[in-house]
Motif scaffolding. Structure first.
Motif, PDB file in Angstrom:
ATOM      1  N   ASP A 131       0.841  -1.184   0.000  1.00 34.11           N
ATOM      2  CA  ASP A 131       0.000   0.000   0.000  1.00 34.11           C
ATOM      3  C   ASP A 131       0.880   1.238   0.000  1.00 34.11           C
ATOM      4  OD1 ASP A 131      -1.953  -1.580   2.548  1.00 34.11           O
ATOM      5  OD2 ASP A 131      -1.989  -1.894   0.410  1.00 34.11           O
ATOM      6  N   GLN A 166       1.016   8.041   0.520  1.00 32.51           N
ATOM      7  CA  GLN A 166       1.872   8.021   1.701  1.00 32.51           C
ATOM      8  C   GLN A 166       2.726   9.259   1.714  1.00 32.51           C
ATOM      9  OE1 GLN A 166       4.287   4.614   2.288  1.00 32.51           O
ATOM     10  NE2 GLN A 166       2.579   3.315   2.795  1.00 32.51           N
ATOM     11  N   ASP A 174      -0.690   2.967   8.300  1.00 31.09           N
ATOM     12  CA  ASP A 174      -2.032   2.585   8.756  1.00 31.09           C
ATOM     13  C   ASP A 174      -2.338   3.250  10.103  1.00 31.09           C
ATOM     14  OD1 ASP A 174      -2.580   0.958   6.560  1.00 31.09           O
ATOM     15  OD2 ASP A 174      -2.046  -0.904   7.598  1.00 31.09           O
ATOM     16  N   ARG A 221      -6.019   3.712  11.383  1.00 27.38           N
ATOM     17  CA  ARG A 221      -6.495   2.382  10.998  1.00 27.38           C
ATOM     18  C   ARG A 221      -5.688   1.310  11.712  1.00 27.38           C
ATOM     19  NH1 ARG A 221      -6.445   3.979   4.832  1.00 27.38           N
ATOM     20  NH2 ARG A 221      -4.451   2.898   4.957  1.00 27.38           N
ATOM     21  N   ASP A 265       4.292   0.696   5.598  1.00 23.11           N
ATOM     22  CA  ASP A 265       2.847   0.645   5.336  1.00 23.11           C
ATOM     23  C   ASP A 265       2.062   0.448   6.630  1.00 23.11           C
ATOM     24  OD1 ASP A 265       3.237   0.994   2.617  1.00 23.11           O
ATOM     25  OD2 ASP A 265       2.890  -1.112   2.107  1.00 23.11           O
ATOM     26  N   LEU A 266       2.579  -0.395   7.523  1.00 22.87           N
ATOM     27  CA  LEU A 266       1.904  -0.605   8.813  1.00 22.87           C
ATOM     28  C   LEU A 266       1.926   0.681   9.641  1.00 22.87           C
ATOM     29  CD1 LEU A 266       3.386  -4.123   9.645  1.00 22.87           C
ATOM     30  CD2 LEU A 266       1.032  -3.627   8.941  1.00 22.87           C
ATOM     31  N   ARG A 308      -1.291  -7.467   5.273  1.00 23.62           N
ATOM     32  CA  ARG A 308      -1.893  -7.922   4.024  1.00 23.62           C
ATOM     33  C   ARG A 308      -0.951  -8.761   3.169  1.00 23.62           C
ATOM     34  NH1 ARG A 308      -3.234  -2.847   5.357  1.00 23.62           N
ATOM     35  NH2 ARG A 308      -5.436  -2.413   5.619  1.00 23.62           N
ATOM     36  N   ARG A 319      -3.021   6.908  10.038  1.00 19.67           N
ATOM     37  CA  ARG A 319      -4.334   7.249   9.468  1.00 19.67           C
ATOM     38  C   ARG A 319      -5.481   6.807  10.382  1.00 19.67           C
ATOM     39  NH1 ARG A 319      -1.684   5.162   4.475  1.00 19.67           N
ATOM     40  NH2 ARG A 319      -1.093   7.001   3.314  1.00 19.67           N
ATOM     41  N   PRO A 345      -3.262  -1.714  11.937  1.00 16.17           N
ATOM     42  CA  PRO A 345      -2.178  -2.137  11.054  1.00 16.17           C
ATOM     43  C   PRO A 345      -2.379  -3.589  10.638  1.00 16.17           C
ATOM     44  CG  PRO A 345      -1.429  -2.144  13.311  1.00 16.17           C
ATOM     45  CD  PRO A 345      -2.843  -1.619  13.324  1.00 16.17           C
ATOM     46  N   LYS A 361       4.404  -8.007   5.949  1.00 18.38           N
ATOM     47  CA  LYS A 361       3.703  -7.237   6.982  1.00 18.38           C
ATOM     48  C   LYS A 361       3.385  -8.109   8.189  1.00 18.38           C
ATOM     49  CE  LYS A 361       1.654  -3.921   3.816  1.00 18.38           C
ATOM     50  NZ  LYS A 361       0.425  -3.288   3.338  1.00 18.38           N
TER      51      LYS A 361
END
Length: 159
Positions: free
Chosen positions: A2, A6, A102, A107, A98-99, A112, A105, A109, A116
């Motif tokens: 993702d 970013q 997350d 969200r 990416d984590l 996926r 934001r 983590p 990760k």
């Protein structure tokens, strides 16, 4: 991975964890508390830095059994990853980033991909070890964040 939308990670002290992860209300789905999110964010950020250190120090050289002490973190991954070269290691660092994004934001983590999954597992273990080894440091770092009275003060990686 993702990577859309970013931006560079802000300093942890600048993140509004209390707003991103407000106290739970009855009927809300589970989410980490602001304090848990901050601790996990710090742990993931340190992990990303350690991966970068390993890349700078070792480049494409494989991790070798018995030489784990010269590595920051990549020796803690499954042995099947030890031959991964610099591009693979950079992808691992991007997965951890990416984590982090997350959490930034607001969200969960969610892992996926296998990178990760391993990154989150390492970060959770590191966060719990930090709490066990230096709970006062963790308490000081989280003092500015509200405590959730329905959650024990003890780190619980899984609800």
């Amino acid at each position: 991975m993702d990577t859309a939308d970013q931006s560079p990670s802000p300093d942890r002290g600048d993140l509004p964890f209390a707003t991103l992860f407000p106290p739970h209300l009855p009927g809300d789905p589970w989410r980490p508390t602001a304090r848990t999110a901050a601790l996990l964010h710090t742990s993931l950020s340190l992990l990303a830095d350690e991966i970068d250190d390993d890349i700078r120090t070792h480049g494409d050289r494989p991790v070798e059994a018995g030489a784990e002490g010269s590595w920051s973190v990549l020796h803690r991954l499954p042995r099947s990853t030890w031959d991964g070269g610099t591009p693979w290691r950079r992808n691992m660092a991007a997965a951890v980033d990416d984590l982090i994004a997350d959490l930034e934001r607001g969200r969960l983590p969610f892992p996926r991909c296998p990178a990760k999954h391993h990154g989150l597992g390492l970060a959770l273990a590191d966060a719990e070890a930090t709490l066990d080894e230096d709970p006062d440091l963790v308490a000081d770092e989280a003092a500015h964040l509200p405590a959730d009275p329905r959650v024990r003060d003890r780190w619980r990686p899984c609800p």
